[in-house]
Motif scaffolding. Structure first.
Motif, short mmCIF file in Angstrom:
data_model
loop_
_atom_site.label_atom_id
_atom_site.label_comp_id
_atom_site.label_asym_id
_atom_site.label_seq_id
_atom_site.Cartn_x
_atom_site.Cartn_y
_atom_site.Cartn_z
N ALA A 100 0.78 -1.37 0.16
CA ALA A 100 -0.02 -0.12 -0.22
C ALA A 100 0.82 1.87 -0.01
O ALA A 100 1.41 1.54 1.19
CB ALA A 100 -0.86 0.06 0.89
N LEU A 101 0.78 2.29 -0.76
CA LEU A 101 2.24 3.33 -0.96
C LEU A 101 0.84 4.16 -0.67
O LEU A 101 0.09 4.41 -0.90
CB LEU A 101 2.10 3.56 -3.01
N PHE A 102 1.36 4.99 0.07
CA PHE A 102 1.20 6.09 1.10
C PHE A 102 2.06 7.52 1.07
O PHE A 102 2.78 6.93 1.24
CB PHE A 102 0.02 5.56 2.27
N VAL A 103 0.95 8.39 0.71
CA VAL A 103 2.05 10.09 0.05
C VAL A 103 0.88 10.65 0.73
O VAL A 103 -0.01 10.78 0.12
CB VAL A 103 1.57 9.64 -1.24
N PHE A 127 12.60 5.46 0.23
CA PHE A 127 11.19 4.97 1.20
C PHE A 127 11.33 4.68 2.13
O PHE A 127 12.11 4.19 2.85
CB PHE A 127 10.79 3.71 0.26
N TRP A 128 9.71 4.78 2.91
CA TRP A 128 9.82 4.05 4.49
C TRP A 128 9.07 3.20 4.28
O TRP A 128 7.46 3.43 4.49
CB TRP A 128 8.94 5.38 5.35
N LEU A 129 9.67 1.72 4.65
CA LEU A 129 8.79 0.70 4.47
C LEU A 129 8.61 0.08 6.02
O LEU A 129 8.66 0.18 7.19
CB LEU A 129 9.47 -0.47 3.93
N LYS A 163 5.96 1.60 11.66
CA LYS A 163 4.76 1.18 11.71
C LYS A 163 4.02 1.75 11.91
O LYS A 163 4.02 3.40 12.10
CB LYS A 163 4.57 0.56 13.40
N SER A 164 2.53 2.80 11.17
CA SER A 164 1.91 3.13 11.06
C SER A 164 -0.09 2.53 11.45
O SER A 164 0.18 1.93 11.28
CB SER A 164 1.74 3.49 9.82
N THR A 183 3.69 -10.97 1.88
CA THR A 183 3.19 -10.91 0.56
C THR A 183 2.40 -9.72 0.14
O THR A 183 2.60 -8.69 -0.87
CB THR A 183 1.72 -11.60 -0.30
N PHE A 184 2.78 -8.67 1.22
CA PHE A 184 1.73 -7.65 1.37
C PHE A 184 2.33 -6.62 2.79
O PHE A 184 2.39 -7.14 3.56
CB PHE A 184 -0.09 -7.56 1.63
N GLY A 185 2.21 -5.31 2.00
CA GLY A 185 2.69 -4.82 3.48
C GLY A 185 2.22 -2.95 2.60
O GLY A 185 0.90 -2.93 1.63
N PHE A 186 3.34 -2.15 3.80
CA PHE A 186 2.69 -0.57 3.19
C PHE A 186 3.76 0.75 3.22
O PHE A 186 5.11 -0.07 3.66
CB PHE A 186 1.55 0.35 4.10
N VAL A 187 4.13 0.99 2.30
CA VAL A 187 5.58 1.77 2.46
C VAL A 187 4.90 3.31 2.45
O VAL A 187 4.35 3.65 1.36
CB VAL A 187 6.28 1.32 0.82
N TYR A 188 5.93 4.37 3.23
CA TYR A 188 5.31 5.66 2.41
C TYR A 188 6.77 6.16 2.18
O TYR A 188 7.39 5.92 2.03
CB TYR A 188 5.51 7.13 4.31
#
Length: 758
Positions: A100-103, A127-129, A163-164, A183-188
């Motif tokens: 999930a790309l969060f901007v 990136f912040w992963l 963490k978010s 298989t799924f994470g997030f990144v800022y």
């Protein structure tokens, strides 16, 4: 002297005392553990969401928000902070994984907690992963990460692990029940980085807002500011907050079921056992009175037993409670598989400590009242042995059937009705054992059935393709047809003022199936709308007219309800594309379902990401492991409950009938015959308890699914093995306990038992 007697008496009745302490400890432990679970989760998640400025509201617009729009939202009185956000699922290049790309345009809302590495910099190219995704996939600070969005590869150095609160429950969509960081994470990413990658323009379909306004106030203010109806989701409608609140409510619900059951049985055991212990001590009480001990001193002596049991049981229970709490609220255990947060402290509500004092006081009162009754009358009255109260002849004794019964049957029937309290307690123990077994194993059967239906029936595709906001219906349909796939348009609409999901399907290749409330596949035709069970519970039935309006539009559409479906994900309305076209309902295709593998799907600028069926099903593995742990705890609790309660009552029955059993031995009954008499009564009560416990267990399972799984439309499924195991375990526990008690017949001293005072 009385102090020495206290220890001698405790040793004499050690089985009863140990059983009472165990029941109190289990009751207090489960009570403390489950209260600690929801209360700690409430504090820990609250602290984390506050630290990361978790948004109170999320405004959604598929056409995107302009700079004027965000300026108008910021000008609303009561809005503390607001920022436009790009939040989209993207693929990790050359890997069957997604992020999930969060901007955030401004770093004021939905911020992050840095675990290691650099803090946020709005102009950074890095990136912040997610630290959990990084750990699961072997990614480290300094590595290069490449994601694809709209067929554009975006590369950058991982400069921080985070963490978010926004992704405290990190799932790709409603189809994924549990996080799967493999298989799924997030990144800022910073807005500058994404602008550079996309050619200077970022599409922001979301605004995150911090405010103390109510939802009604926010909706009215936003409509006035933007000049149109906008989809606004409160934090209780967002995955992270909703999941945390759901777990907290589930914890509170469990507190009202399991702990109450064990505490109730523990208190009933205490009442029954202390009454029998003091009844058996009647002669000792009379002797103390005859020796000149005052009633008050004797009362204090016997009341000390209850106080001792309460304190020891409470101390052990608190230790057990902290153990249960640590097992659940732990980053490496049950809740850690669901929540991704930095805080995992343990604490209990203040009122649980007051209630604990109350429980100890109540147990002490039970002892006080039990012995007070025995102190009535003179010392001579007290010296007379305790005799059970007489009972009237049973109705069946007046029939011819009675004369045909064996001696053992007659004796057991009279004993059951003479000692009603003990018999009822035995039933309660058996029923409690059945409740836990059927409830625990039934949850496992229900979830296994759910996963089987999801895998074998509903999800009949290999890959789900998610389209970006720039896709046209022609492009999406052509792409789905290229792989012999089907497609869906998903959007949020208003139904009676509440948001609900509208899903419009075109199914020609059987990639998605629909089921009714009986979990049977049913066709979805172009004769109307098909609603989920939760929508039907709002008062809609087949044949009714249902009116909804899309967000961002002033139009309303009325459709006829043609059927009711079971939905395992969202609360939704399902239409076919033909029926939507007939009713002139506009839609944009958002998803395609194909039977091609991820690696076989060509990239395109209008694809935001893909999700394989395998990854969805794998996400359930962690959930099933948690569920199996819970089932094991339920079975263990059932066995402990059955053993402790039945053994305690069995020993109590043996002590109460000591003289009767001695009489039977005197008149020639063998130990084996007497043992069979004792065991047969246990078997009667066990069979009756099983008959009552089975439907009660199914009822409790239904209640738990309603209260704990209200966001899912699960159907109760109980396999034959569950019934067999529940019955055999309960019956086996009862039989084993009965055999242990029956062995005590060999120790009966006939002379000692029969020479009591007349």
């Amino acid at each position: 002297m009385l102090l020495r007697k206290l220890f001698r008496t405790a040793w004499k009745y050690k089985a009863q005392f140990i059983s009472m302490i165990i029941m109190v400890a289990i009751g207090v432990g489960i009570f403390f553990g489950f209260n600690m679970e929801w209360y700690s989760l409430e504090k820990d998640t609250g602290a984390f969401l506050t630290e990361t400025n978790y948004a109170d509201y999320r405004l959604i617009n598929e056409q995107g928000f302009s700079e004027d729009d965000i300026a108008r939202i910021k000008d609303i009185d009561g809005v503390t902070a607001a920022t436009r956000v790009l939040n989209v699922n993207v693929d990790v290049k050359d890997q069957n994984k997604s992020l999930a790309l969060f901007v955030p345009e401004e770093y004021t809302v939905s911020t992050m907690h840095v675990v290691s590495g650099k803090g946020y910099d709005k102009s950074s190219e890095g990136f912040w992963l997610s630290d959990k995704y990084a750990a699961a996939n072997g990614v480290y600070i300094g590595d290069t990460l490449t994601v694809t969005y709209r067929n554009i590869a975006i590369s950058g150095e991982v400069i921080g692990l985070i963490k978010s609160g926004e992704f405290m429950v990190c799932v790709a969509d409603g189809n994924q029940l549990m996080p799967n960081f493999n298989t799924f994470g997030f990144v800022y990413a910073s807005p500058e980085k994404i602008k550079n990658a996309l050619g200077g323009v970022i599409f922001y379909p979301q605004i995150n807002v911090l405010t103390e306004l109510t939802k009604t106030q926010m909706e009215q203010a936003a409509q006035t500011a933007l000049g149109k109806t906008t989809l606004i989701l409160g934090k209780d409608e967002h995955t992270s907050y909703a999941a945390a609140q759901s777990e907290i409510e589930e914890g509170k619900t469990m507190v009202s079921v399991l702990p109450v059951l064990f505490l109730l049985i523990g208190i009933l055991t205490m009442i029954t056992t202390m009454h029998r212990v003091t009844a058996n001590e009647k002669t000792q009480i009379g002797t103390l009175k005859a020796l000149g001990f005052k009633n008050g001193r004797i009362l204090r002596h016997y009341t000390a037993y209850g106080l001792f049991i309460g304190i020891v049981g409470a101390v052990l229970g608190i230790a057990l409670g902290f153990g249960i709490g640590a097992l659940i609220v732990n980053p490496n255990m049950m809740q850690g598989t669901y929540f991704d947060m930095p805080y995992w402290g343990l604490s209990a509500p203040w009122w649980t400590w007051l209630l604990l004092v109350g429980i100890i006081a109540f147990l002490t009162l039970i002892s006080f009242l039990s012995v007070k009754k025995m102190l009535k009358g003179t010392a001579a009255d007290a010296l007379r042995p305790y005799t059970p109260k007489k009972v009237k002849p049973l109705v069946i004794e007046k029939t011819k059937v009675w004369n045909k019964m064996s001696f053992a049957t007659k004796w057991n029937m009279r004993d059951v009705f003479r000692h009603k309290t003990r018999s009822i307690m035995t039933l309660v123990g058996v029923i409690g054992c059945m409740l836990l077994l059927v409830g625990g194993l039934g949850m496992h059967d229900t979830m296994s059935g759910f996963l089987g239906t999801l895998d074998k029936t509903i999800m009949n595709y290999e890959t789900r393709i998610n389209f970006a906001e720039n896709v046209t219906n022609e492009q999406a349909i052509e792409f789905a047809d290229k792989y012999d796939g089907d497609y869906m348009a998903s959007s949020s609409v208003q139904l009676s003022g509440e948001p609900i999901t509208l899903e419009i399907y075109n199914i020609k290749h059987d990639t998605v199936r629909f089921i009714n409330k009986d979990n049977k596949p049913v066709p979805v035709n172009s004769d109307g709308a098909y609603i989920s069970l939760r929508v039907a519970d709002r008062g809609y039935a087949v044949g009714d007219t249902l009116t909804f309006s899309p967000y961002g539009s002033e139009k309303s559409f009325s459709v006829k309800v043609a059927g009711v479906l079971r939905s395992y994900t969202t609360e939704n309305i399902v239409l076919t594309s033909d029926y939507a076209d007939e009713m002139e309902i506009p839609y944009t295709v958002t998803t395609a379902f194909v039977n091609a593998e991820h690696s076989e799907i060509e990239s395109a600028e209008f694809i935001s990401g893909t999700q394989s069926k395998t990854s969805v099903m794998e996400s359930y593995n962690s959930f099933t492991s948690v569920l199996n742990t819970m089932v094991l705890l339920f079975v263990l609790a059932a066995v402990i409950l059955g053993v402790v309660v039945l053994y305690n009552l069995g020993v109590m029955s043996y002590v109460e009938r000591y003289r009767e059993l001695a009489t039977l031995k005197v008149v020639g009954f063998k130990n084996k015959h007497i043992g069979r008499i004792l065991i047969s009564q246990n078997i009667w009560l066990t069979v009756l308890g099983i008959i009552i416990g089975l439907p009660c267990g199914v009822g409790v399972l239904g209640l738990l699914l309603t209260l704990l799984g209200s966001e899912y439309e699960l159907k109760i499924m109980l396999g034959a093995l569950t019934y067999c195991v529940s019955i055999l375990v309960t019956f086996g526990v009862s039989l084993v306990v009965g055999l242990f008690v029956a062995r005590k017949n060999k120790k009966i001293n006939m002379v000692e038992a029969l020479k009591g005072a007349e």
